[in-house]
Design a protein around this motif. Structure first.
Motif, PDB file in Angstrom:
ATOM      1  N   ASP A   1      53.597  77.128  15.721  1.00  0.00           N
ATOM      2  CA  ASP A   1      52.708  76.896  14.437  1.00  0.00           C
ATOM      3  C   ASP A   1      51.525  76.204  14.622  1.00  0.00           C
ATOM      4  O   ASP A   1      50.511  76.551  14.363  1.00  0.00           O
ATOM      5  CB  ASP A   1      53.442  76.508  13.344  1.00  0.00           C
ATOM      6  N   LYS A   2      51.685  74.987  15.276  1.00  0.00           N
ATOM      7  CA  LYS A   2      50.418  73.952  15.633  1.00  0.00           C
ATOM      8  C   LYS A   2      50.769  73.307  16.836  1.00  0.00           C
ATOM      9  O   LYS A   2      52.020  73.173  17.142  1.00  0.00           O
ATOM     10  CB  LYS A   2      50.310  73.280  14.520  1.00  0.00           C
TER      11      LYS A   2
ATOM     12  N   LEU B   1      59.264  68.840  15.568  1.00  0.00           N
ATOM     13  CA  LEU B   1      58.442  68.713  16.389  1.00  0.00           C
ATOM     14  C   LEU B   1      59.109  68.614  17.824  1.00  0.00           C
ATOM     15  O   LEU B   1      60.103  67.876  17.932  1.00  0.00           O
ATOM     16  CB  LEU B   1      57.834  67.353  15.930  1.00  0.00           C
ATOM     17  N   LEU B   2      58.473  69.362  18.597  1.00  0.00           N
ATOM     18  CA  LEU B   2      58.964  69.188  20.223  1.00  0.00           C
ATOM     19  C   LEU B   2      57.984  68.744  20.741  1.00  0.00           C
ATOM     20  O   LEU B   2      56.806  68.822  20.829  1.00  0.00           O
ATOM     21  CB  LEU B   2      59.279  70.770  20.631  1.00  0.00           C
TER      22      LEU B   2
ATOM     23  N   ASP C   1      45.668  76.684  16.493  1.00  0.00           N
ATOM     24  CA  ASP C   1      45.146  75.398  15.873  1.00  0.00           C
ATOM     25  C   ASP C   1      45.829  74.480  16.779  1.00  0.00           C
ATOM     26  O   ASP C   1      46.940  74.246  17.004  1.00  0.00           O
ATOM     27  CB  ASP C   1      46.051  75.414  14.562  1.00  0.00           C
ATOM     28  N   VAL C   2      44.730  73.499  17.440  1.00  0.00           N
ATOM     29  CA  VAL C   2      44.897  72.231  18.091  1.00  0.00           C
ATOM     30  C   VAL C   2      44.365  71.269  17.400  1.00  0.00           C
ATOM     31  O   VAL C   2      43.244  71.113  17.279  1.00  0.00           O
ATOM     32  CB  VAL C   2      44.451  72.649  19.765  1.00  0.00           C
ATOM     33  N   PHE C   3      45.301  70.270  17.272  1.00  0.00           N
ATOM     34  CA  PHE C   3      44.803  69.063  16.708  1.00  0.00           C
ATOM     35  C   PHE C   3      44.951  67.957  17.549  1.00  0.00           C
ATOM     36  O   PHE C   3      45.868  67.820  18.513  1.00  0.00           O
ATOM     37  CB  PHE C   3      45.605  68.782  15.545  1.00  0.00           C
ATOM     38  N   SER C   4      44.596  66.728  17.138  1.00  0.00           N
ATOM     39  CA  SER C   4      44.748  65.279  18.302  1.00  0.00           C
ATOM     40  C   SER C   4      44.784  64.205  17.272  1.00  0.00           C
ATOM     41  O   SER C   4      44.144  64.253  16.084  1.00  0.00           O
ATOM     42  CB  SER C   4      43.299  65.234  19.002  1.00  0.00           C
ATOM     43  N   THR C   5      45.550  63.440  17.696  1.00  0.00           N
ATOM     44  CA  THR C   5      45.653  61.922  16.918  1.00  0.00           C
ATOM     45  C   THR C   5      45.607  60.752  17.812  1.00  0.00           C
ATOM     46  O   THR C   5      46.109  60.692  19.081  1.00  0.00           O
ATOM     47  CB  THR C   5      46.984  61.950  16.212  1.00  0.00           C
ATOM     48  N   ASP C   6      45.042  59.690  17.164  1.00  0.00           N
ATOM     49  CA  ASP C   6      44.849  58.374  18.105  1.00  0.00           C
ATOM     50  C   ASP C   6      46.234  57.670  18.156  1.00  0.00           C
ATOM     51  O   ASP C   6      46.490  56.827  19.241  1.00  0.00           O
ATOM     52  CB  ASP C   6      43.829  57.402  17.412  1.00  0.00           C
TER      53      ASP C   6
ATOM     54  N   GLN D   1      61.745  76.722   9.123  1.00  0.00           N
ATOM     55  CA  GLN D   1      61.576  76.932  10.630  1.00  0.00           C
ATOM     56  C   GLN D   1      60.074  77.159  11.018  1.00  0.00           C
ATOM     57  O   GLN D   1      59.830  77.961  11.569  1.00  0.00           O
ATOM     58  CB  GLN D   1      62.188  78.509  10.871  1.00  0.00           C
ATOM     59  N   GLN D   2      59.506  75.776  10.862  1.00  0.00           N
ATOM     60  CA  GLN D   2      58.290  75.418  11.338  1.00  0.00           C
ATOM     61  C   GLN D   2      58.608  74.768  12.713  1.00  0.00           C
ATOM     62  O   GLN D   2      59.457  74.026  12.863  1.00  0.00           O
ATOM     63  CB  GLN D   2      57.425  74.483  10.491  1.00  0.00           C
ATOM     64  N   LEU D   3      57.763  75.057  13.672  1.00  0.00           N
ATOM     65  CA  LEU D   3      57.731  74.522  14.762  1.00  0.00           C
ATOM     66  C   LEU D   3      56.459  73.861  15.405  1.00  0.00           C
ATOM     67  O   LEU D   3      55.525  74.871  15.654  1.00  0.00           O
ATOM     68  CB  LEU D   3      58.430  75.170  15.833  1.00  0.00           C
ATOM     69  N   TRP D   4      56.229  72.744  15.558  1.00  0.00           N
ATOM     70  CA  TRP D   4      54.857  72.105  16.117  1.00  0.00           C
ATOM     71  C   TRP D   4      55.043  71.715  17.543  1.00  0.00           C
ATOM     72  O   TRP D   4      56.236  70.987  17.664  1.00  0.00           O
ATOM     73  CB  TRP D   4      54.433  71.042  15.152  1.00  0.00           C
ATOM     74  N   LEU D   5      54.357  71.953  18.371  1.00  0.00           N
ATOM     75  CA  LEU D   5      54.408  71.238  19.877  1.00  0.00           C
ATOM     76  C   LEU D   5      53.689  69.996  19.899  1.00  0.00           C
ATOM     77  O   LEU D   5      52.172  69.968  19.359  1.00  0.00           O
ATOM     78  CB  LEU D   5      54.011  72.547  20.679  1.00  0.00           C
ATOM     79  N   VAL D   6      53.957  68.897  20.270  1.00  0.00           N
ATOM     80  CA  VAL D   6      53.472  67.790  20.482  1.00  0.00           C
ATOM     81  C   VAL D   6      53.256  67.339  21.821  1.00  0.00           C
ATOM     82  O   VAL D   6      54.390  67.351  22.614  1.00  0.00           O
ATOM     83  CB  VAL D   6      54.040  66.547  19.730  1.00  0.00           C
TER      84      VAL D   6
END
Length: 362
Positions: A181-182, A262-263, A209-214, A153-158
Motif C-alpha cells: 500500500d505504501k 509494517l515490513l 506512494d513513497v514517503f520519508s521520515t527523519d 490487511q494493510q501492508l506498508w514497506l519500510v
C-alpha cells in the motif's frame, strides 16, 4: 551547450536544399533519421552535464517515461525519441501522442546522441527532461492515511538506509506488483528517487506512494501504539542471531497476516540498525535450502524483499494465487483431496507445504 529548439517528429530538409546539393549528399541527409537540424548536432550539444540540486534531470527508458506522463507528477520540459526510419508503434506512439496532447516539445536525436546524453544507460530510445521526484515528508501526509481499523490487511514497506539505486528500484517494482500500500524510507543515508531507480523499477516509482521520515524508529513505535504489527527482517538464522535477539524470530512461511503490518528492511550491508530493530515486535527470516558457506548467508535485499512480500501478500483475500493453488491441489481421482484442497485454499495462513503435510497425515 543547451539543446536546440524542439522539432517535430518528421523534420526533413526542404526541397530547395536538396536541389543545391550533390545527389550523394542529399542521399546521406535523407538517410539520416531526424533531419538536417539534428544531423548537425555535435555530441557536445547533447552531453550530460552536472545539474544543480533541484534542477531538471533526465528520465530514461520507455516504461518510466510513459508512466511519468500518465501519472503527471513531474513537470516535463521535453521528450527525446530516438529517430528511426520506421514509424513509431505501440507504446512509443502512445508516448508521442501523450506528449503532443500536453504540448511537450519533442526532439528526435539519433541513438549515438542519446547514448551520450544518458551516459550509456539502457534508454530504449526514449528520454525525458523532467523535474525531480522526491518522497513526500511523512509529517505532511500522516493526516491523509487510513487508520489500521479501516483495512485489517494493510501492508506498508519500510526501508532503512537502502543505498544502491538498482536495489531500491527492484524493491519498488516488487512492492508495486505484489500490492504494497505504501513505502516509507529513512531520509538519512538512503538513495534518492533518481532516474536510475525509476528505470530499475520499470517505472513503478512514478506511480507509487513513497514517503520519508527523519525518525524511523519513532515512526515505527507510533504505528505499533496504533495497533500495527512491526515486522523486521534478519538474514539466515544462525546461532548468534537466535541467542542475541530478544525479539521473536519466525520463518516468513509461518507468518500469519491477521492485522495491519509494517515490513521493515535494512541496509544492504549492515541490515537494520539496533534502534530500528528494537522497535520491531517480530523478526522474519528466509530459511535457506542448503548448508551455506561463509559469505553466502544472506540474499540480496531486493530478492529478499520479493520473497518476504510474496509470503505475506499471497494471504490477501482475492489474491490470484488462491484460485491457482486450488487447481494445483485438486486431484480428480480423489474427491476428498479436492475437498480438502478447496477448504485449505480458503485459509490464507497456510502454505502449500502445510497442505501437503496435512494430506500426508502429518
Amino acid at each position: 551547450m543547451a539543446l536546440p529548439p524542439a522539432v517535430g517528429a518528421a523534420t526533413w530538409p526542404c526541397c530547395s536544399l536538396l536541389l543545391t546539393r550533390p545527389f550523394s549528399q542529399a542521399t546521406r541527409c535523407w538517410g539520416r533519421p531526424g533531419g538536417e537540424e539534428l544531423g548537425r548536432l555535435l555530441l557536445d550539444d547533447l552531453a550530460s552535464v552536472p545539474r544543480p540540486a533541484g534542477g531538471p534531470e533526465l528520465l530514461f527508458g520507455l516504461s518510466p517515461c510513459l508512466l511519468a506522463l500518465r501519472a503527471a507528477r513531474r513537470r516535463v520540459a521535453r521528450l527525446l525519441l530516438q529517430a528511426s526510419r520506421s514509424g513509431l508503434q505501440g507504446q512509443r506512439a502512445e508516448l508521442l501522442r501523450a506528449a503532443e496532447a500536453r504540448a511537450i516539445p519533442v526532439l528526435r536525436p539519433r541513438r549515438r546522441e542519446l547514448d551520450v546524453l544518458c551516459r550509456h544507460q539502457v534508454h530504449q530510445g526514449v528520454c525525458m527532461e523532467v523535474s525531480p521526484l522526491r518522497p513526500r515528508p511523512w509529517a505532511e501526509a500522516e493526516a491523509e492515511v487510513a487508520r489500521p481499523g479501516d483495512d485489517p490487511q494493510q501492508l506498508w514497506l519500510v526501508l532503512e538506509g537502502l543505498q544502491d539505486p538498482r536495489n531500491l528500484g527492484a524493491v519498488l517494482r516488487s512492492a508495486h506488483f505484489l500490492g504494497v500500500d505504501k513505502v516509507i524510507t529513512s531520509r538519512r543515508n538512503s538513495c534518492p528517487l533518481t532516474p536510475v531507480v525509476s528505470k530499475a523499477s520499470a517505472g513503478a516509482m512514478e506511480v507509487m506512494d513513497v514517503f520519508s521520515t527523519d525518525d524511523l524508529a519513532g515512526f515505527l513505535q507510533a504505528r505499533a501504539q496504533q495497533g500495527w504489527l512491526v515486522a523486521g527482517s534478519v538474514g539466515c538464522l544462525g546461532p548468534e542471531i537466535a541467542l542475541s535477539s530478544k525479539i521473536p524470530i519466525a520463518c516468513c512461511l509461518d507468518f500469519l497476516w491477521d492485522r495491519p503490518t509494517l515490513l521493515v528492511l535494512g541496509n544492504e550491508g549492515s541490515g537494520l540498525s539496533r534502534e530500528v530493530q528494537a522497535s520491531c515486535q517480530l523478526l522474519l527470516t528466509i530459511l535457506p535450502g542448503r548448508q551455506l558457506p561463509p559469505g553466502l548467508e544472506s540474499l540480496n535485499v531486493s530478492v529478499a524483499a520479493g520473497i518476504l512480500l510474496h509470503s505475506i501478500c499471497s494471504q490477501r483475500k482475492g489474491f490470484p494465487v488462491e484460485g491457482r493453488r486450488e487447481q494445483l491441489l485438486h486431484d480428480p481421482q480423489d474427491p476428498s483431496a479436492a475437498s480438502e484442497a478447496a477448504r485449505v485454499a480458503q485459509h490464507p495462513g497456510l502454505s502449500s507445504g502445510s497442505v501437503k503435510k496435512r494430506q500426508d497425515g502429518g
